[in-house]
Structures are given as structure tokens and as C-alpha cells.
Design a protein around this motif. Structure first.
Motif, short mmCIF file in Angstrom:
data_model
loop_
_atom_site.label_atom_id
_atom_site.label_comp_id
_atom_site.label_asym_id
_atom_site.label_seq_id
_atom_site.Cartn_x
_atom_site.Cartn_y
_atom_site.Cartn_z
N MET A 1 21.38 42.82 18.92
CA MET A 1 22.26 43.73 18.19
C MET A 1 22.60 43.14 16.83
O MET A 1 22.90 41.95 16.71
CB MET A 1 23.56 43.98 18.98
CG MET A 1 24.51 44.96 18.32
SD MET A 1 26.04 45.18 19.26
CE MET A 1 25.42 45.97 20.73
N THR A 5 26.64 45.96 13.49
CA THR A 5 26.92 46.80 14.66
C THR A 5 27.96 46.13 15.56
O THR A 5 28.86 46.79 16.07
CB THR A 5 25.63 47.06 15.44
OG1 THR A 5 24.66 47.64 14.58
CG2 THR A 5 25.90 48.00 16.61
N GLN A 6 27.84 44.84 15.74
CA GLN A 6 28.80 44.12 16.56
C GLN A 6 30.21 44.24 15.99
O GLN A 6 31.18 44.43 16.74
CB GLN A 6 28.40 42.64 16.65
CG GLN A 6 27.11 42.39 17.43
CD GLN A 6 26.69 40.93 17.40
OE1 GLN A 6 27.16 40.16 16.56
NE2 GLN A 6 25.80 40.56 18.29
N LEU A 9 31.58 47.79 16.70
CA LEU A 9 31.95 47.94 18.10
C LEU A 9 33.22 47.17 18.44
O LEU A 9 34.04 47.62 19.24
CB LEU A 9 30.80 47.46 18.99
CG LEU A 9 29.52 48.28 18.94
CD1 LEU A 9 28.45 47.66 19.84
CD2 LEU A 9 29.78 49.72 19.38
N LEU A 12 36.12 49.25 17.25
CA LEU A 12 36.30 50.43 18.10
C LEU A 12 36.93 50.05 19.44
O LEU A 12 37.83 50.74 19.93
CB LEU A 12 34.97 51.13 18.32
CG LEU A 12 34.40 51.86 17.10
CD1 LEU A 12 33.01 52.39 17.42
CD2 LEU A 12 35.31 53.01 16.69
N LEU A 13 36.47 48.96 20.03
CA LEU A 13 37.01 48.53 21.30
C LEU A 13 38.47 48.10 21.15
O LEU A 13 39.32 48.45 21.97
CB LEU A 13 36.18 47.39 21.87
CG LEU A 13 36.63 46.84 23.23
CD1 LEU A 13 36.70 47.96 24.27
CD2 LEU A 13 35.71 45.73 23.71
N LEU A 93 26.91 54.64 13.85
CA LEU A 93 27.20 54.54 15.27
C LEU A 93 28.65 54.90 15.60
O LEU A 93 29.03 54.95 16.77
CB LEU A 93 26.93 53.11 15.76
CG LEU A 93 25.49 52.62 15.65
CD1 LEU A 93 25.43 51.14 16.00
CD2 LEU A 93 24.59 53.42 16.57
N VAL A 97 29.97 56.08 19.56
CA VAL A 97 30.71 54.98 20.17
C VAL A 97 32.19 55.32 20.26
O VAL A 97 32.89 54.96 21.21
CB VAL A 97 30.49 53.67 19.39
CG1 VAL A 97 31.32 52.54 19.97
CG2 VAL A 97 29.02 53.29 19.42
N PHE A 101 34.47 55.00 23.72
CA PHE A 101 35.58 54.08 23.88
C PHE A 101 36.96 54.73 23.82
O PHE A 101 37.91 54.19 24.36
CB PHE A 101 35.51 52.97 22.83
CG PHE A 101 34.45 51.94 23.12
CD1 PHE A 101 34.56 51.10 24.20
CD2 PHE A 101 33.34 51.83 22.31
CE1 PHE A 101 33.59 50.15 24.47
CE2 PHE A 101 32.36 50.88 22.57
CZ PHE A 101 32.49 50.05 23.65
#
Length: 251
Positions: A1, A5-6, A9, A12-13, A93, A97, A101
Motif C-alpha cells: 500500500m 493511501t496509508q 486511511l 479516516l479510521l 479513495l 473508504v 469506516f
């Protein structure tokens, strides 16, 4: 990845954790005492993700500037000044995503009960009959279902006998029976175990599974045994449909 992108994410998390902690959706998964830790964990993820993105953007701009200056020294640059940054593609993304989430799934319900054998709470195995005091005075005594099932299965003094109790839970239809159930958790939804009562009449069978009801009635003595997974019979006096509580579990 990819690194970009990491970072997306991670943000978002972290945002999802903070959101469910503030709006109460976290109660579908863990005990109320976990709220501060969820907020702290989400905030740390947001901070780390934002810091990484800002740092990467600054580094990308510095690299682009250096490349532009290098090109200016050797040959004319692209007339339109196009610079393609990998970080931009990561933002595509966000939409899918975000849906994954931030849309919280519902709390555990009837399906979990039918797949998991009802059992007496583990704390009851070391409880003596003397530990069950008489119920308070009153025509109807509101009680947690966890306590009702525990008393029905273990109280040799019969403190429930002849008393009208009021409990709330969700409907479960299984094996030709209509049950009222609650899920008891020790830490989180992963360790949830159901406690159930068998509704004998009262018209509760007309409600579909997962409907929340408030039921007042009397427990039939001697009906909660190991053979039926400590599911006592309850003869309803009143059955009332209610809205699912914000915190659906018992502890």
C-alpha cells in the motif's frame, strides 16, 4: 500500500473512532467505560495522519521546486507546467473508504442469539443462595434481564415467586418459541453472551425478531434449568413495544 493511501486511511479510521465515541454508536461494540480511550485513540490517529500528510506535501513541493529549477538550468520546462503528484491519487479513495469506516453496523441481535447458546452469566456460578435479597416492594419491579435469569436459575429462596417483574429486550423466534433476549458483555461485543426468557403467551409472538419490547409478568418457578440453558418461562401481563435503547447490552 502506498504511503499516501496509508495516511488517508489513518485519518479516516481516526475520524470514525472519534465520531462513534461522540454520538454514542460505540456502545454497540464496547462498554461505556471505554469511551475516553476510543476518543484518545481516534485523536492520536488523526494527528499522526494529518502530520504525515502535511510532511509529505511539503516534501513533494520541495522536490518539485528542485526539479523545476534543475530543468530551467538545462532545457525549457513543459509549457503548461504540469507536475503529477502521486499523493493526489490517494484522495480518490476517500469516498468508498469513508462509507466503510463511518457507516456503523447495527448492534448484535436475534441472529447472534440463535447462533450462541444462552447461558447463565459466569458470575452466577459462584453466587450462593444467600446473596439474593428480597425484591423491593411494589406491584411491578423493574429489573435487568441478567438479574432475573440469574435469580431464576440459582435462587433457592424463590425471591421471584409470585412477584411481577418488568424487563426489556428484543424478540427472538427460534425452535417454535418466542424468546425475549439481552446480550451481556464483559468488555466488548466480541464476548457477548445471550440471556433469554421464554414468553408464554401475551401476544409477543406477533412481533418480528429484533423488535424491542418491555414486558411485565411472572417467572414460572423451576423452569430455568441447565437442560434449557437457563431460560425461564415468563407469563406476560403486559407487552409494550419500545424503541431500541442507545446502549443495547447489559453488563
Amino acid at each position: 500500500m502506498r504511503r499516501e493511501t496509508q495516511n488517508v486511511l489513518l485519518i479516516l479510521l481516526g475520524g470514525a473512532l472519534v465520531k462513534i465515541a461522540l454520538n454514542g454508536d460505540y456502545l454497540r461494540y464496547v462498554k461505556p467505560a471505554q469511551q475516553p480511550w476510543i476518543i484518545i485513540g481516534g485523536a492520536v490517529m488523526l494527528l499522526l495522519g494529518a502530520t504525515a500528510i502535511v510532511r509529505d506535501i511539503a516534501a513533494a513541493r520541495a522536490e518539485a521546486k528542485a526539479a523545476h529549477e534543475s530543468e530551467a538550468d538545462t532545457e525549457p520546462s513543459d509549457a503548461h507546467g504540469h507536475h503529477h503528484h502521486p499523493a493526489r491519487s490517494a484522495w480518490l479513495l476517500v469516498v468508498p473508504v469513508l462509507a466503510v469506516f463511518l457507516v456503523a453496523p447495527p448492534a448484535l441481535g436475534a441472529d447472534s442469539v440463535t447462533r450462541t447458546e444462552a447461558r447463565l452469566p459466569s458470575s452466577a456460578s459462584s453466587t450462593s443462595a444467600a446473596a439474593f435479597p428480597p425484591l423491593p416492594a411494589g406491584a411491578v419491579v423493574p429489573m435487568a434481564m441478567n438479574e432475573v435469569v440469574t435469580r431464576a436459575g440459582w435462587d433457592a429462596n424463590g425471591t421471584l415467586n409470585g412477584r411481577t417483574v418488568q424487563i426489556s429486550g428484543f424478540v427472538v423466534h427460534t425452535g417454535g418459541q418466542t424468546l425475549l433476549a439481552r446480550l451481556v458483555i464483559s468488555c466488548c461485543a466480541a464476548d457477548a453472551a445471550p440471556v433469554t426468557v421464554h414468553l408464554k403467551g401475551g401476544g409477543a409472538d406477533r412481533f418480528p425478531s429484533d423488535t424491542w419490547l418491555r414486558v411485565a409478568g411472572q417467572i414460572v418457578p423451576g423452569t430455568a434449568t441447565e437442560a434449557n440453558s437457563y431460560t425461564p418461562d415468563l407469563v406476560p401481563v403486559t407487552v409494550e413495544r419500545i424503541t431500541a435503547p442507545k446502549d443495547p447490552y447489559e453488563y
